[in-house]
Design a protein around this motif. Sequence first.
Motif, PDB file in Angstrom:
ATOM      1  N   PRO A   1       0.826  -1.383  -0.011  1.00  0.00           N
ATOM      2  CA  PRO A   1       0.026  -0.041  -0.009  1.00  0.00           C
ATOM      3  C   PRO A   1       0.744   1.555  -0.126  1.00  0.00           C
ATOM      4  N   HIS A   2       2.032   1.092   0.366  1.00  0.00           N
ATOM      5  CA  HIS A   2       3.007   2.417   0.620  1.00  0.00           C
ATOM      6  C   HIS A   2       3.990   2.314  -0.611  1.00  0.00           C
ATOM      7  N   LYS A   3       3.804   1.756  -1.571  1.00  0.00           N
ATOM      8  CA  LYS A   3       4.829   1.612  -2.357  1.00  0.00           C
ATOM      9  C   LYS A   3       4.045   1.840  -3.857  1.00  0.00           C
ATOM     10  N   GLU A   4       4.620   2.750  -4.749  1.00  0.00           N
ATOM     11  CA  GLU A   4       3.937   2.853  -5.973  1.00  0.00           C
ATOM     12  C   GLU A   4       4.547   1.783  -7.000  1.00  0.00           C
ATOM     13  N   TYR A   5       3.313   1.640  -7.859  1.00  0.00           N
ATOM     14  CA  TYR A   5       3.963   0.652  -8.999  1.00  0.00           C
ATOM     15  C   TYR A   5       4.484  -0.412  -8.567  1.00  0.00           C
ATOM     16  N   HIS A   6       4.157  -1.212  -7.570  1.00  0.00           N
ATOM     17  CA  HIS A   6       4.727  -2.522  -7.159  1.00  0.00           C
ATOM     18  C   HIS A   6       4.370  -3.685  -8.446  1.00  0.00           C
ATOM     19  N   VAL A   7       5.412  -4.111  -9.004  1.00  0.00           N
ATOM     20  CA  VAL A   7       5.311  -5.304  -9.595  1.00  0.00           C
ATOM     21  C   VAL A   7       6.028  -6.458  -9.217  1.00  0.00           C
ATOM     22  N   ASN A   8       5.207  -7.819  -9.378  1.00  0.00           N
ATOM     23  CA  ASN A   8       5.394  -9.037  -8.954  1.00  0.00           C
ATOM     24  C   ASN A   8       7.096  -9.464  -9.305  1.00  0.00           C
ATOM     25  N   GLN A   9       7.738  -9.862  -8.133  1.00  0.00           N
ATOM     26  CA  GLN A   9       9.028  -9.948  -8.374  1.00  0.00           C
ATOM     27  C   GLN A   9       9.377 -11.667  -8.419  1.00  0.00           C
ATOM     28  N   ASP A  10       8.433 -12.372  -8.505  1.00  0.00           N
ATOM     29  CA  ASP A  10       8.640 -13.761  -8.263  1.00  0.00           C
ATOM     30  C   ASP A  10       8.499 -14.207  -9.789  1.00  0.00           C
ATOM     31  N   CYS A  11       9.184 -15.204 -10.085  1.00  0.00           N
ATOM     32  CA  CYS A  11       9.298 -15.858 -11.491  1.00  0.00           C
ATOM     33  C   CYS A  11       9.208 -17.505 -11.366  1.00  0.00           C
ATOM     34  N   TYR A  12       9.060 -18.160 -12.324  1.00  0.00           N
ATOM     35  CA  TYR A  12       9.008 -19.621 -12.123  1.00  0.00           C
ATOM     36  C   TYR A  12       9.464 -20.404 -13.606  1.00  0.00           C
TER      37      TYR A  12
END
Length: 428
Positions: free
Chosen positions: A70-81
């Motif tokens: 909620p306090h971070k702008e434009y968070h993008v998923n950092q998990d990959c598989y």
Amino acid sequence: GASAGADAAPSARARAVASKTWRRRDAPRVATPEAFVMDPSRREVERERACVVGERVVRVSVVCQEGCYPHKEYHVNQDCYVVAERQELVYADGGGVHACGEASHGRGVCGELLLGVFDGHGKRGEDCAQIASGYFTGTLIGETSETEALDASYARAFEKVNEEVCEIMGEDASFSGSTAITALFDADGTVRVGNVGDSRCVVGIRVANDELPLNRHTKTWNVLDLTHDQTCFRADERARMKAQAESPMMFATIGMVLGETPSHEEFGDGEPGSDEEYCDDPPRVFMSGYRFPGCAFTRSIGDTVGKALGVSATPEMSTHDLNASPTTQCVVIASDGVFEFMSSGETMAIAERHYLEGGEGASERAAEEIVQAAYTRWQEQDERADDVTAIVAFIYPSDEVTIHPSNDVVATIQLNDVSKIMGAMTVS
């Protein structure tokens, strides 16, 4: 004169270095989420597929869910598989001589099935995880040879991928990186697990009908961790890092660095389920006299500043013999977004229930519920939610399943067995 390879086409690595391009996810439409909720539109799902692995059939699915900050702008998923089957694991043998003296030639396979999770961290964590996951299969193929034991080439693949990430990212990998955990199934029933970081691989092994599981969460499965979280809680890892560090370093919590608590290394063991595992201020590694990099993990891909302090890209390796444990019915590989507030036993209890219920898409439903349960724990315990990824692989003897042309698998477990199991699960 020009070198022999001067006219050759540039390698994939060289092209990536030159172009600085790799897969990237689109940023969310809204800068910050309006509410602390899971957004299903920010999820990637690998639908259930059936993979023939020797005398077994593995039904595997993946759910990779973006977290909520909620306090971070434009968070993008950092998990990959990664999910790679036999046809994607073929290597060309370059010749040589086997240990037995016979000539090596032709082509081979690294394994029948490769599963992996890569959990990025830091400002460029998504890039590090995308590169690591994108390169791992090809790197493993390139390192494998009939003239060398697979365990050695498998372990070396992690170190080579680390080199690729560091070279491609350059200074952007100073304080960014990724975990890497993979499981490689071979046709003979061996599952080889390599782990760098704090993601986890867990198996569920069905107990005999007259036995009870050794944990309180599952009804018919013993739960076995094939990995040991690589964090600064571990005294053996701290000792290794001190021996390998090239620069002065120290272990401390944030409170210690800020002078709020006395400095010491009595951190507890941080074992799964312990009070230390869920503490708000875990031990980290810092450059002596400074407040960086603050890595809570002891092994990773990338993190070049941490590497000078003993953070390693060499994996810890383990194996699980499906022949020695023929009632192994499930393998779960998941990022620490799952295990931050859920134990291995709780996670496998969800998988167990879906395995017993069976039916098409059972592994997918298990992965979805594991991710949902983990996310709910984050909502209950924190003000944010980490990215959450779960790979669920259900294992069946090949004579108990039917593979349809569409690649669907239908379990043919006898009804009496299921009734007996479900009856045992009934709580009075």
